[in-house]
Design an enzyme around this catalytic site. Structure first.
Site, PDB file in Angstrom:
ATOM      1  N   CYS A 273       0.843  -1.183   0.000  1.00  0.00           N
ATOM      2  CA  CYS A 273       0.000   0.000   0.000  1.00  0.00           C
ATOM      3  C   CYS A 273       0.885   1.242   0.000  1.00  0.00           C
ATOM      4  O   CYS A 273       1.775   1.377   0.845  1.00  0.00           O
ATOM      5  CB  CYS A 273      -0.888  -0.036   1.245  1.00  0.00           C
ATOM      6  N   GLU A 274       0.657   2.127  -0.928  1.00  0.00           N
ATOM      7  CA  GLU A 274       1.496   3.322  -1.013  1.00  0.00           C
ATOM      8  C   GLU A 274       1.226   4.315   0.111  1.00  0.00           C
ATOM      9  O   GLU A 274       2.005   5.239   0.313  1.00  0.00           O
ATOM     10  CB  GLU A 274       1.340   4.005  -2.369  1.00  0.00           C
ATOM     11  N   HIS A 275       0.153   4.131   0.847  1.00  0.00           N
ATOM     12  CA  HIS A 275      -0.161   5.051   1.940  1.00  0.00           C
ATOM     13  C   HIS A 275       0.497   4.665   3.259  1.00  0.00           C
ATOM     14  O   HIS A 275       0.826   5.537   4.059  1.00  0.00           O
ATOM     15  CB  HIS A 275      -1.675   5.134   2.145  1.00  0.00           C
ATOM     16  N   HIS A 276       0.669   3.349   3.500  1.00  0.00           N
ATOM     17  CA  HIS A 276       1.208   2.890   4.790  1.00  0.00           C
ATOM     18  C   HIS A 276       2.421   1.976   4.662  1.00  0.00           C
ATOM     19  O   HIS A 276       2.986   1.564   5.669  1.00  0.00           O
ATOM     20  CB  HIS A 276       0.106   2.148   5.576  1.00  0.00           C
TER      21      HIS A 276
ATOM     22  N   GLN B 153      -4.899  -0.421  -4.866  1.00  0.00           N
ATOM     23  CA  GLN B 153      -5.487  -1.513  -5.647  1.00  0.00           C
ATOM     24  C   GLN B 153      -6.232  -0.998  -6.875  1.00  0.00           C
ATOM     25  O   GLN B 153      -6.206  -1.622  -7.932  1.00  0.00           O
ATOM     26  CB  GLN B 153      -6.422  -2.338  -4.747  1.00  0.00           C
TER      27      GLN B 153
ATOM     28  N   HIS C  88      -6.085  -6.125   2.833  1.00  0.00           N
ATOM     29  CA  HIS C  88      -5.122  -5.060   3.074  1.00  0.00           C
ATOM     30  C   HIS C  88      -4.705  -5.035   4.538  1.00  0.00           C
ATOM     31  O   HIS C  88      -5.539  -4.844   5.424  1.00  0.00           O
ATOM     32  CB  HIS C  88      -5.738  -3.714   2.677  1.00  0.00           C
TER      33      HIS C  88
ATOM     34  N   CYS D 164      -3.114  -2.801   6.017  1.00  0.00           N
ATOM     35  CA  CYS D 164      -3.310  -1.482   6.615  1.00  0.00           C
ATOM     36  C   CYS D 164      -4.707  -1.366   7.235  1.00  0.00           C
ATOM     37  O   CYS D 164      -4.923  -0.549   8.133  1.00  0.00           O
ATOM     38  CB  CYS D 164      -3.079  -0.363   5.592  1.00  0.00           C
TER      39      CYS D 164
END
Length: 185
Positions: A75-78, A116, A144, A146
């Protein structure tokens, strides 16, 4: 392996209150840097290298499906993993793609920092670009970390995304056939 990345992992260990000089953590920064490079190796690949000429003449104009291609991404956020399966279909127009190449395309895009929704579109557009297919469909179902390990902590949630191009978008019958064949009616 990148020495700056190794040093950054040492700083992360310090940041969470650990001692990077502790016996169990001595090589952790180096191992973590090596693991991150592997998990993100999709950046070092191109579509042309992946396909490598494995496009073959064929009179087939019926749907080709590769189901349940396992995928692992971050995940590019976490920077936490998401793990799932991709289902990829296309309708050939004179050429078919080597079977393993479909899975390799999934891997190339999954092995990048992602969300995703974008991953699903990137796979569909790559298959379209390579094959010139009359239509491409991609469905991804993933869990996920996250969402499971932090935040709302929902252990049984599964995210589903789809991208339908060409005949799969234009024809309800084609889309329905695909969804039925992958068991998602």
């Amino acid at each position: 392996m990148s020495e700056p990345m190794t040093q950054h992992y040492r700083e992360i260990l310090l940041g969470v209150g650990e001692n990077p000089a502790r016996e169990g953590l001595l090589d952790t920064p180096k191992r973590a840097a090596k693991a991150m490079q592997f998990l993100c190796n999709g950046y070092q690949k191109t579509l042309a290298e992946i396909v490598n000429g494995a496009l073959f003449e064929s009179d087939n104009d019926e749907m080709v499906i590769v189901r349940e291609i396992e995928l692992y991404s971050l995940c590019e956020h976490h920077l936490l993993p998401f793990i799932g399966k991709a289902h990829v279909a296309y309708i050939p127009t004179g050429k078919v793609l080597g079977l393993s190449k479909v899975a390799r395309i999934v891997d190339m895009y999954a092995r990048r920092l992602q969300i995703q929704e974008n991953l699903t579109r990137q796979i569909a557009e790559a298959i379209q670009q390579v094959t010139g297919a009359a239509g491409v469909a991609v469905v991804i179902e993933a869990q996920h970390m996250c969402m499971m390990m932090r935040g709302v902590e929902k252990q049984n949630s599964v995210m589903s995304t789809s991208v339908m191009l060409g005949a799969f978008r234009e024809s309800q019958n084609t889309r329905s056939e695909f969804l039925q064949l992958i068991g998602r009616k």
